[in-house]
Design an enzyme around this catalytic site. Structure first.
Site, short mmCIF file in Angstrom:
data_model
loop_
_atom_site.label_atom_id
_atom_site.label_comp_id
_atom_site.label_asym_id
_atom_site.label_seq_id
_atom_site.Cartn_x
_atom_site.Cartn_y
_atom_site.Cartn_z
N LYS A 29 0.84 -1.20 0.00
CA LYS A 29 0.00 0.00 0.00
C LYS A 29 0.87 1.24 0.00
O LYS A 29 0.61 2.21 -0.71
CB LYS A 29 -0.95 -0.01 1.20
CG LYS A 29 -2.14 -0.93 0.97
CD LYS A 29 -2.91 -1.25 2.22
CE LYS A 29 -3.96 -2.32 1.88
NZ LYS A 29 -4.49 -3.03 3.01
N GLN A 52 -5.59 -1.92 8.93
CA GLN A 52 -5.45 -3.27 8.39
C GLN A 52 -6.11 -4.30 9.31
O GLN A 52 -5.84 -4.33 10.51
CB GLN A 52 -3.95 -3.57 8.21
CG GLN A 52 -3.64 -4.87 7.51
CD GLN A 52 -4.03 -4.87 6.03
OE1 GLN A 52 -4.05 -3.83 5.38
NE2 GLN A 52 -4.36 -6.02 5.50
N ASP A 93 -11.79 2.15 2.85
CA ASP A 93 -12.12 0.73 2.74
C ASP A 93 -13.61 0.54 2.45
O ASP A 93 -14.03 -0.56 2.07
CB ASP A 93 -11.83 0.03 4.09
CG ASP A 93 -10.52 -0.73 4.10
OD1 ASP A 93 -10.14 -1.24 3.05
OD2 ASP A 93 -9.90 -0.81 5.18
N1 GUN Z 1 -7.28 -7.24 5.34
C1 GUN Z 1 -7.44 -7.99 4.22
N2 GUN Z 1 -8.04 -7.27 3.26
C2 GUN Z 1 -8.27 -6.05 3.78
C3 GUN Z 1 -8.85 -4.85 3.26
O1 GUN Z 1 -9.31 -4.77 2.12
N3 GUN Z 1 -8.89 -3.80 4.12
C4 GUN Z 1 -8.42 -3.87 5.39
N4 GUN Z 1 -8.51 -2.79 6.15
N5 GUN Z 1 -7.88 -4.95 5.91
C5 GUN Z 1 -7.80 -6.03 5.09
#
Ligand code: GUN
Length: 282
Positions: free
Chosen positions: A53, A97, A120
């Protein structure tokens, strides 16, 4: 022989578009989009996601901050960080996350993030907006699937779409987005009777259950579009999807590989949401 949908190439094109838009914004004196990523504890898979990211942000010219908090972080400390980021004008998107360590309440964090910074699209406000088709942000994985379909010239309108998996992050919003695109949508799950027969109805099959190589040739109609959202590790450590690629590929008209299909699109969609969040602030 199916056409292979190249998620890496499509992702690269979209990132290029985002990068150009950011450069133009900054040249015109508008703010540089900023993303904050929070990770609690040291799950190796999460660390890889977070690193990617940050890399994605750098690639398109975003400002980014990464908060790596120790596993013992308290809910109060995490909440305080979210509050600080909510109030920070440099930050347009906040992503915490998941999964979080057991002693922390994921829902509490999701509810605390300012819905305008919820890149998200996990906050109930944004989930509700998606339900009524009036949304700013789309959850990254389903949005990535829709972008793959669009950019491959695959028409959804009127098609039989079968989504297998009903998670809040993928299956449910995926069904909603296919519905908004005028697909006829069926959502399957672990209690579905004769799953193979339902899957064989699909013009567009989205596999999102998290079981390695689960979908075989008997579950796919000749000429179907097969989108594999799975990300599983085989015992030998190799990454594989939910679809048995070798079996299904000869039957499908289009198929996404794993890796290199949906995966690369998710962070790209996160970047797109962050750009949208920055634009919405003006
Ligand atoms: N963990 C796995 N996929 C995601 C996601 O798309 N967003 C977040 N915040 N955590 C994750």
């Amino acid at each position: 022989m199916a056409k292979i949908i190249d998620g890496k190439a499509i992702s690269k094109d979209i990132r290029e578009e985002i990068k150009n838009e950011v450069a133009e914004r900054v040249a015109n004196g508008l703010c540089r989009p900023g993303l904050a990523v929070i990770i609690v504890g040291e799950a190796p898979a999460s660390q890889v996601y977070v690193r990617n990211k940050k890399k994605g942000c750098e690639e398109v010219g975003f400002y980014s901050e990464v908060y790596e908090l120790p596993a013992e972080t308290t809910q109060g400390e995490l909440n305080a960080l979210v509050d600080k980021l909510n109030a920070d004008d440099k930050i347009h998107g906040i992503l915490c996350q998941l999964p979080l360590p057991k002693h922390l309440d994921e829902n509490e964090v999701i509810l605390r993030i300012d819905p305008k910074k919820d890149v998200d699209a996990f906050h109930p406000y944004n989930v509700g907006k998606i339900m009524i088709g009036d949304y700013d942000f789309l959850p990254c994985t389903p949005a990535g699937v829709m972008a793959l379909l669009e950019r491959s010239g695959i028409e959804v309108s009127g098609k039989e779409c079968v989504v297998v998996g009903r998670s809040n992050i993928v299956g449910k919003p995926q069904a909603m987005l296919l519905l908004h695109a005028n697909g006829t949508v069926t959502v399957c799950h672990s209690r579905t009777r004769d799953l193979a027969a339902v899957c064989r109805r699909a013009d567009i099959l989205v596999a999102a259950i998290g079981k390695a190589d689960f979908f075989g040739a008997d579950m796919v109609k000749e000429g179907a579009v097969v989108i594999d959202v799975g990300m599983n590790r085989r015992p030998d450590g190799k990454l594989t999807g939910d679809v048995n690629f070798a079996e299904v590929e000869p039957k499908a008209s289009y198929i996404t590989p794993v890796p290199g299909g949906v995966g690369p699109m998710t962070i790209t969609m996160l970047l797109k949401n962050t750009l949208t969040a920055a634009k919405n602030r003006e």
